[in-house]
Design a protein around this motif. Structure first.
Motif, PDB file in Angstrom:
ATOM      1  N   ASP A 162       9.645  42.863  20.630  1.00  0.00           N
ATOM      2  CA  ASP A 162       8.292  42.731  21.188  1.00  0.00           C
ATOM      3  C   ASP A 162       7.220  42.547  20.124  1.00  0.00           C
ATOM      4  N   ALA A 163       7.614  42.024  18.973  1.00  0.00           N
ATOM      5  CA  ALA A 163       6.627  41.821  17.898  1.00  0.00           C
ATOM      6  C   ALA A 163       5.500  40.902  18.335  1.00  0.00           C
ATOM      7  N   PHE A 164       5.831  39.905  19.181  1.00  0.00           N
ATOM      8  CA  PHE A 164       4.828  38.957  19.661  1.00  0.00           C
ATOM      9  C   PHE A 164       4.757  38.949  21.187  1.00  0.00           C
ATOM     10  N   SER A 165       5.117  40.047  21.800  1.00  0.00           N
ATOM     11  CA  SER A 165       5.100  40.138  23.258  1.00  0.00           C
ATOM     12  C   SER A 165       3.683  39.991  23.806  1.00  0.00           C
ATOM     13  N   GLY A 166       3.558  39.201  24.870  1.00  0.00           N
ATOM     14  CA  GLY A 166       2.245  39.052  25.508  1.00  0.00           C
ATOM     15  C   GLY A 166       1.282  38.159  24.773  1.00  0.00           C
ATOM     16  N   CYS A 167       1.772  37.368  23.821  1.00  0.00           N
ATOM     17  CA  CYS A 167       0.914  36.421  23.084  1.00  0.00           C
ATOM     18  C   CYS A 167       0.999  35.057  23.775  1.00  0.00           C
ATOM     19  N   GLY A 168       0.250  34.904  24.851  1.00  0.00           N
ATOM     20  CA  GLY A 168       0.380  33.721  25.702  1.00  0.00           C
ATOM     21  C   GLY A 168       0.007  32.405  25.067  1.00  0.00           C
ATOM     22  N   SER A 169      -0.825  32.415  24.027  1.00  0.00           N
ATOM     23  CA  SER A 169      -1.263  31.165  23.390  1.00  0.00           C
ATOM     24  C   SER A 169      -0.480  30.849  22.111  1.00  0.00           C
ATOM     25  N   LEU A 170       0.510  31.676  21.804  1.00  0.00           N
ATOM     26  CA  LEU A 170       1.172  31.596  20.498  1.00  0.00           C
ATOM     27  C   LEU A 170       2.174  30.450  20.388  1.00  0.00           C
ATOM     28  N   VAL A 171       2.120  29.780  19.229  1.00  0.00           N
ATOM     29  CA  VAL A 171       3.139  28.816  18.816  1.00  0.00           C
ATOM     30  C   VAL A 171       3.609  29.233  17.428  1.00  0.00           C
ATOM     31  N   LEU A 172       4.911  29.490  17.275  1.00  0.00           N
ATOM     32  CA  LEU A 172       5.440  29.891  15.971  1.00  0.00           C
ATOM     33  C   LEU A 172       5.835  28.661  15.159  1.00  0.00           C
ATOM     34  N   ASP A 173       5.327  28.610  13.938  1.00  0.00           N
ATOM     35  CA  ASP A 173       5.735  27.559  12.999  1.00  0.00           C
ATOM     36  C   ASP A 173       6.927  28.104  12.217  1.00  0.00           C
ATOM     37  N   CYS A 174       8.119  27.663  12.617  1.00  0.00           N
ATOM     38  CA  CYS A 174       9.360  28.155  12.008  1.00  0.00           C
ATOM     39  C   CYS A 174      10.002  27.103  11.123  1.00  0.00           C
ATOM     40  N   THR A 175       9.173  26.197  10.606  1.00  0.00           N
ATOM     41  CA  THR A 175       9.673  25.097   9.784  1.00  0.00           C
ATOM     42  C   THR A 175      10.530  25.594   8.626  1.00  0.00           C
ATOM     43  N   GLU A 176      10.115  26.712   8.015  1.00  0.00           N
ATOM     44  CA  GLU A 176      10.831  27.255   6.862  1.00  0.00           C
ATOM     45  C   GLU A 176      11.661  28.487   7.214  1.00  0.00           C
ATOM     46  N   SER A 177      11.752  28.820   8.513  1.00  0.00           N
ATOM     47  CA  SER A 177      12.392  30.082   8.882  1.00  0.00           C
ATOM     48  C   SER A 177      13.376  29.927  10.041  1.00  0.00           C
ATOM     49  N   PRO A 178      14.667  29.776   9.742  1.00  0.00           N
ATOM     50  CA  PRO A 178      15.691  29.754  10.796  1.00  0.00           C
ATOM     51  C   PRO A 178      15.678  31.045  11.613  1.00  0.00           C
ATOM     52  N   LEU A 179      15.399  32.167  10.958  1.00  0.00           N
ATOM     53  CA  LEU A 179      15.334  33.447  11.661  1.00  0.00           C
ATOM     54  C   LEU A 179      14.222  33.417  12.701  1.00  0.00           C
ATOM     55  N   GLY A 180      13.070  32.886  12.302  1.00  0.00           N
ATOM     56  CA  GLY A 180      11.950  32.788  13.228  1.00  0.00           C
ATOM     57  C   GLY A 180      12.269  31.899  14.413  1.00  0.00           C
ATOM     58  N   GLU A 181      12.981  30.809  14.155  1.00  0.00           N
ATOM     59  CA  GLU A 181      13.356  29.895  15.230  1.00  0.00           C
ATOM     60  C   GLU A 181      14.314  30.580  16.206  1.00  0.00           C
ATOM     61  N   ALA A 182      15.269  31.327  15.668  1.00  0.00           N
ATOM     62  CA  ALA A 182      16.228  32.055  16.503  1.00  0.00           C
ATOM     63  C   ALA A 182      15.508  33.125  17.327  1.00  0.00           C
ATOM     64  N   TYR A 183      14.575  33.820  16.692  1.00  0.00           N
ATOM     65  CA  TYR A 183      13.805  34.864  17.383  1.00  0.00           C
ATOM     66  C   TYR A 183      13.008  34.245  18.533  1.00  0.00           C
ATOM     67  N   ALA A 184      12.377  33.115  18.276  1.00  0.00           N
ATOM     68  CA  ALA A 184      11.586  32.438  19.306  1.00  0.00           C
ATOM     69  C   ALA A 184      12.458  32.036  20.489  1.00  0.00           C
ATOM     70  N   ALA A 185      13.639  31.500  20.200  1.00  0.00           N
ATOM     71  CA  ALA A 185      14.553  31.083  21.262  1.00  0.00           C
ATOM     72  C   ALA A 185      15.015  32.271  22.108  1.00  0.00           C
ATOM     73  N   GLU A 186      15.300  33.385  21.454  1.00  0.00           N
ATOM     74  CA  GLU A 186      15.774  34.579  22.157  1.00  0.00           C
ATOM     75  C   GLU A 186      14.683  35.230  23.002  1.00  0.00           C
ATOM     76  N   ASN A 187      13.437  35.038  22.601  1.00  0.00           N
ATOM     77  CA  ASN A 187      12.337  35.729  23.280  1.00  0.00           C
ATOM     78  C   ASN A 187      11.435  34.791  24.084  1.00  0.00           C
TER      79      ASN A 187
END
Length: 233
Positions: A162-187
């Motif tokens: 829930d690090a970014f839970s409820g962030c309705g306008s959020l777009v994660l830039d995961c260009t340099e982060s496979p972990l971030g991309e995986a987290y975004a997909a899971e959540n």
């Protein structure tokens, strides 16, 4: 400063074993309230003198290394804060529930964004994360409704639940982060890959061009017909 001292005096009277004595509190000319331990400064709050807070890297020749737990929690006035690169630790809930905080620049030396650090800071739009960051703890940005694009550095090794839970306008830039991309997909979070520009402007442009061509063709045809009629007479 007087308000902080008054509150601490009350707490010290009620809970003498759990509080810091009023004599240990200090304040800069810019309203930063702090304590000193082992020659290092911990910022514990501020007496409002403006809307943008720039915390100094040093106070009286001593490095500012920490932001205390709940230091700015529920602040009503702060709109932007810049943390110096001398800071290596931020306490839990440090900026939670800030009513008007819109932009935060984190120090390049920071390793961890702690639990609930910016939770429910609802108008926070921009966070500049350092390339040294390793951990974004649980609920760190929960409920930051206006948070927009956040770059997840390649250095990040852990993102809490829930690090970014409820962030309705959020777009994660995961260009340099496979972990971030995986987290975004899971959540179920948007990334730059899942959000593409709307085709509507292009469609409208093509429609407008086509309409102009049709009108031009009709004008040419009408002119041609008038010429023929004139010649036939």
């Amino acid at each position: 400063m007087k308000r902080c001292l008054f509150l601490l005096l009350i707490l010290a009277f009620l809970f003498p074993a759990l509080t810091v004595s009023a004599e240990e509190l200090h304040e800069t000319d810019s309203g930063v309230v702090y304590t000193v331990e082992n020659g290092e400064v911990t910022v514990v709050g501020w007496e409002v003198v403006g809307y943008t807070l720039d915390i100094p890297a040093e106070i009286d020749g001593m490095p500012v290394t920490k932001i205390g737990r709940t230091a700015f929690s529920e602040d009503q006035y702060m709109t932007a804060v810049t943390l110096p690169d001398s800071i290596v630790e931020i306490g839990e809930d440090a900026f939670a529930g800030c009513k008007n905080l819109r932009k935060v620049t984190l120090p390049k030396t920071l390793d961890t964004i702690p639990i609930r650090c910016f939770r429910f800071s609802k108008v926070l739009k921009e966070v500049v994360m350092p390339e040294t960051l390793s951990v974004i703890e649980a609920n760190a940005f929960e409920g930051c409704l206006m948070l927009e694009t956040v770059v997840i550095p390649a250095s990040v090794k852990e993102i809490g639940h829930d690090a970014f839970s409820g962030c309705g306008s959020l777009v994660l830039d995961c260009t340099e982060s496979p972990l971030g991309e995986a987290y975004a997909a899971e959540n179920g979070l948007y990334t730059l890959k899942t959000v593409s520009p709307s085709p509507l402007p292009k469609i409208l442009l093509l429609t407008a061009i086509l309409a102009v061509l049709v009108i031009a063709a009709e004008i040419v045809i009408r002119i041609s017909k008038k010429k023929k009629k004139a010649e036939s007479k």
